[in-house]
Scaffold this active site. Structure first.
Site, PDB file in Angstrom:
ATOM      1  CD1 TRP A 153      41.171  28.054  35.986  1.00  0.00           C
ATOM      2  CD2 TRP A 153      42.677  26.754  36.997  1.00  0.00           C
ATOM      3  NE1 TRP A 153      41.708  28.771  37.029  1.00  0.00           N
ATOM      4  CE2 TRP A 153      42.640  28.000  37.666  1.00  0.00           C
ATOM      5  CE3 TRP A 153      43.557  25.790  37.469  1.00  0.00           C
ATOM      6  CZ2 TRP A 153      43.428  28.292  38.760  1.00  0.00           C
ATOM      7  CZ3 TRP A 153      44.354  26.073  38.563  1.00  0.00           C
ATOM      8  CH2 TRP A 153      44.277  27.318  39.202  1.00  0.00           C
ATOM      9  CG  HIS A 178      43.681  31.349  34.879  1.00  0.00           C
ATOM     10  ND1 HIS A 178      44.296  30.914  36.020  1.00  0.00           N
ATOM     11  CD2 HIS A 178      44.417  30.818  33.865  1.00  0.00           C
ATOM     12  CE1 HIS A 178      45.329  30.155  35.731  1.00  0.00           C
ATOM     13  NE2 HIS A 178      45.428  30.075  34.437  1.00  0.00           N
ATOM     14  NE  ARG A 204      37.964  29.212  34.972  1.00  0.00           N
ATOM     15  CZ  ARG A 204      38.225  29.574  36.190  1.00  0.00           C
ATOM     16  NH1 ARG A 204      37.572  29.008  37.182  1.00  0.00           N
ATOM     17  NH2 ARG A 204      39.147  30.483  36.433  1.00  0.00           N
ATOM     18  CD  GLN A 218      39.563  34.833  35.915  1.00  0.00           C
ATOM     19  OE1 GLN A 218      40.722  34.831  35.506  1.00  0.00           O
ATOM     20  NE2 GLN A 218      39.084  33.875  36.687  1.00  0.00           N
ATOM     21  CB  VAL A 261      49.901  32.630  45.061  1.00  0.00           C
ATOM     22  CG1 VAL A 261      49.863  33.780  44.077  1.00  0.00           C
ATOM     23  CG2 VAL A 261      48.585  31.879  45.054  1.00  0.00           C
ATOM     24  CB  ALA A 322      49.400  37.638  41.531  1.00  0.00           C
TER      25      ALA A 322
HETATM   26  C1  YSA Z   1      44.432  33.624  42.108  1.00  0.00           C
HETATM   27  C2  YSA Z   1      45.641  33.958  42.674  1.00  0.00           C
HETATM   28  C3  YSA Z   1      46.449  34.823  41.967  1.00  0.00           C
HETATM   29  O1  YSA Z   1      47.649  35.096  42.472  1.00  0.00           O
HETATM   30  C4  YSA Z   1      46.067  35.377  40.756  1.00  0.00           C
HETATM   31  C5  YSA Z   1      44.841  35.046  40.225  1.00  0.00           C
HETATM   32  C6  YSA Z   1      44.038  34.167  40.896  1.00  0.00           C
HETATM   33  C7  YSA Z   1      42.750  33.782  40.300  1.00  0.00           C
HETATM   34  C8  YSA Z   1      42.889  32.480  39.505  1.00  0.00           C
HETATM   35  N1  YSA Z   1      43.589  32.677  38.256  1.00  0.00           N
HETATM   36  C9  YSA Z   1      41.482  31.969  39.190  1.00  0.00           C
HETATM   37  O2  YSA Z   1      41.065  31.907  38.046  1.00  0.00           O
HETATM   38  N2  YSA Z   1      40.798  31.633  40.279  1.00  0.00           N
HETATM   39  S1  YSA Z   1      39.253  31.163  40.252  1.00  0.00           S
HETATM   40  O3  YSA Z   1      39.139  29.974  39.444  1.00  0.00           O
HETATM   41  O4  YSA Z   1      38.794  31.021  41.589  1.00  0.00           O
HETATM   42  O5  YSA Z   1      38.464  32.315  39.517  1.00  0.00           O
HETATM   43  C10 YSA Z   1      38.542  33.659  40.007  1.00  0.00           C
HETATM   44  C11 YSA Z   1      37.173  34.286  40.005  1.00  0.00           C
HETATM   45  O6  YSA Z   1      36.597  34.121  38.718  1.00  0.00           O
HETATM   46  C12 YSA Z   1      36.206  33.616  40.946  1.00  0.00           C
HETATM   47  O7  YSA Z   1      36.343  34.172  42.233  1.00  0.00           O
HETATM   48  C13 YSA Z   1      34.863  33.951  40.334  1.00  0.00           C
HETATM   49  O8  YSA Z   1      34.438  35.242  40.729  1.00  0.00           O
HETATM   50  C14 YSA Z   1      35.199  33.990  38.866  1.00  0.00           C
HETATM   51  N3  YSA Z   1      34.754  32.740  38.221  1.00  0.00           N
HETATM   52  C15 YSA Z   1      35.326  31.529  38.245  1.00  0.00           C
HETATM   53  N4  YSA Z   1      34.631  30.646  37.497  1.00  0.00           N
HETATM   54  C16 YSA Z   1      33.587  31.329  36.973  1.00  0.00           C
HETATM   55  C17 YSA Z   1      33.662  32.659  37.436  1.00  0.00           C
HETATM   56  N5  YSA Z   1      32.760  33.608  37.088  1.00  0.00           N
HETATM   57  C18 YSA Z   1      31.771  33.219  36.261  1.00  0.00           C
HETATM   58  N6  YSA Z   1      31.635  31.966  35.762  1.00  0.00           N
HETATM   59  C19 YSA Z   1      32.513  30.999  36.084  1.00  0.00           C
HETATM   60  N7  YSA Z   1      32.392  29.800  35.547  1.00  0.00           N
END
Ligand code: YSA
Length: 354
Positions: A153, A178, A204, A218, A261, A322
């Site tokens: 992140w 997030h 981000r 999100q 998780v 989650a």
């Molecule tokens: C995972 C497990 C859990 O138990 C609960 C939540 C999560 C998600 C975790 N908090 C998270 O942020 N994961 S992630 O970094 O992979 O982002 C989740 C989703 O946000 C991605 O699948 C994508 O669809 C979106 N995302 C991530 N970075 C992004 C973005 N969408 C647009 N621009 C970006 N820079």
């Protein structure tokens, strides 16, 4: 001639002009007061040469002012009368001006749809702050300082000048990366069982491209209870996608890693464009899933015991799942949008298509 004569004459002109009803009456008054030969003002001006030098010194400027003010009054009155005439001349048979009607942004539409689906499945909708502390965004989610997982992140840290934040114990602030910190905030305030979703804006510090933005949305999900299992997760999420895409849709769970998780999962749905085949009906390659047949839609897993502990729960008594999905990603799949940057372009040609 006295100065009071001039004041009285101005007063008289002003009253007469207020009473003027049309351009004809106005013209008559103009001749009467400002007429070159016998206008009342002109007559006074013509007396100036006969006055003593002393008188001229005071009456000259006073007469100039009278003339200028009277002319200004005539112009104002002319405007008033022609304005009134214009109003009367409105053509009521002309077609009206079209007022453009606004409508919802595609992201708002999808977010509302997601809310409705989860509300119908007995979830509550919860929100949390966009400016977050390091504790909620990272530490309480089992992402300790200096842990390499923090690199997942890229963070906007906030500078603060407040005295409180300059003390040693003060926590660093950031723009949440997030929606997961709201899991902790909610658990601290509520007792299980419960099921919530958390739609919200996140940030981000990363380069933008067709699928990444600096600012995006999100939707977090959290269900906690005594017997909540992965099977429950699979059912809820299958039902959710079925209702969102309005058809039966296969999902696939793959092992993945998120510090908060255990086990961690990545969720894929069968490609909505090619039906999971990787090829379109005409035999062409499916560009949406890049011929893989699957679309990655969210991160998920079973809540880590450390997260329950950070929220003040006993991890031996509770279980929970989650998940976190990217709203833009879902909207892009649903509407076949090729580039995330279109959502934030402000281009009405794009927005008007929805
Ligand atoms: C995972 C497990 C859990 O138990 C609960 C939540 C999560 C998600 C975790 N908090 C998270 O942020 N994961 S992630 O970094 O992979 O982002 C989740 C989703 O946000 C991605 O699948 C994508 O669809 C979106 N995302 C991530 N970075 C992004 C973005 N969408 C647009 N621009 C970006 N820079």
């Amino acid at each position: 001639m006295k100065k009071t004569d001039i004041t009285q004459l101005y007063q008289e002109i002003s009253e007469q002009l207020s009473a003027a009803k049309d351009a004809q009456a106005l013209e008559a008054l103009r001749v009467r007061y400002l007429g070159r030969k016998d206008g009342e003002v002109t007559k006074l001006v013509k007396q100036l040469p006969q006055m003593s030098v002393e008188e001229r010194r005071t009456m000259g400027p006073a007469l100039n002012t009278l003339k200028r003010d009277a002319e200004a009054l005539f112009s104002e009155t002319l405007e008033r009368l022609s304005g009134a005439k214009k109003k009367r001349a409105i053509d009521v048979t002309m077609p009206g001006k079209k007022i453009p009607v606004g409508h919802l942004h595609p992201l708002t539409r999808v977010e509302r749809e997601i809310r409705e689906i989860f509300l119908a499945m007995n979830f509550s909708v919860v929100e949390g702050p966009e400016v977050e502390s390091e504790h909620y965004n990272f530490d309480a989610l089992n992402i300790p300082k200096d842990h390499p997982a923090r690199d997942m992140w890229d963070t906007f840290w906030l500078k603060t000048n407040s005295k409180e934040h300059q003390t040693k114990r003060a926590e660093r602030l950031l723009l949440r990366t997030h929606t997961s910190p709201v899991q902790i905030r909610y658990m601290e305030q509520h007792k299980p069982p419960f099921q919530i979703i958390v739609p919200g804006r996140v940030f981000r510090y990363e380069a933008t491209d067709a699928s990444h933005e600096v600012n995006f949305y999100q939707v977090e999900g959290l269900m906690v209870g005594k017997d909540v299992s992965l099977a429950n997760f699979k059912f809820v999420i299958t039902e959710f996608f079925k209702r969102l895409f309005k058809k039966d849709i296969a999902i696939r769970l793959r092992p993945s890693y998120f510090p908060f998780v255990e086990p961690g999962l990545e969720v894929d749905v069968a490609c909505v464009k090619c039906g999971g085949k990787g090829r379109l009906r005409d035999g062409g390659a499916c560009t949406l899933c890049k011929e893989s047949g699957w679309l990655e839609v969210m991160g998920a897993g079973m809540v880590h015991p450390h997260v329950f502990e950070a929220a003040g729960y006993n991890p031996r008594e509770l279980q929970g799942f989650a998940f976190g999905l990217g709203l833009e990603r879902i909207a892009m799949i649903k509407y076949n949008i090729p580039d995330i940057r279109l959502f934030y372009s402000g281009d009405l040609r794009f927005i008007k298509q929805f």
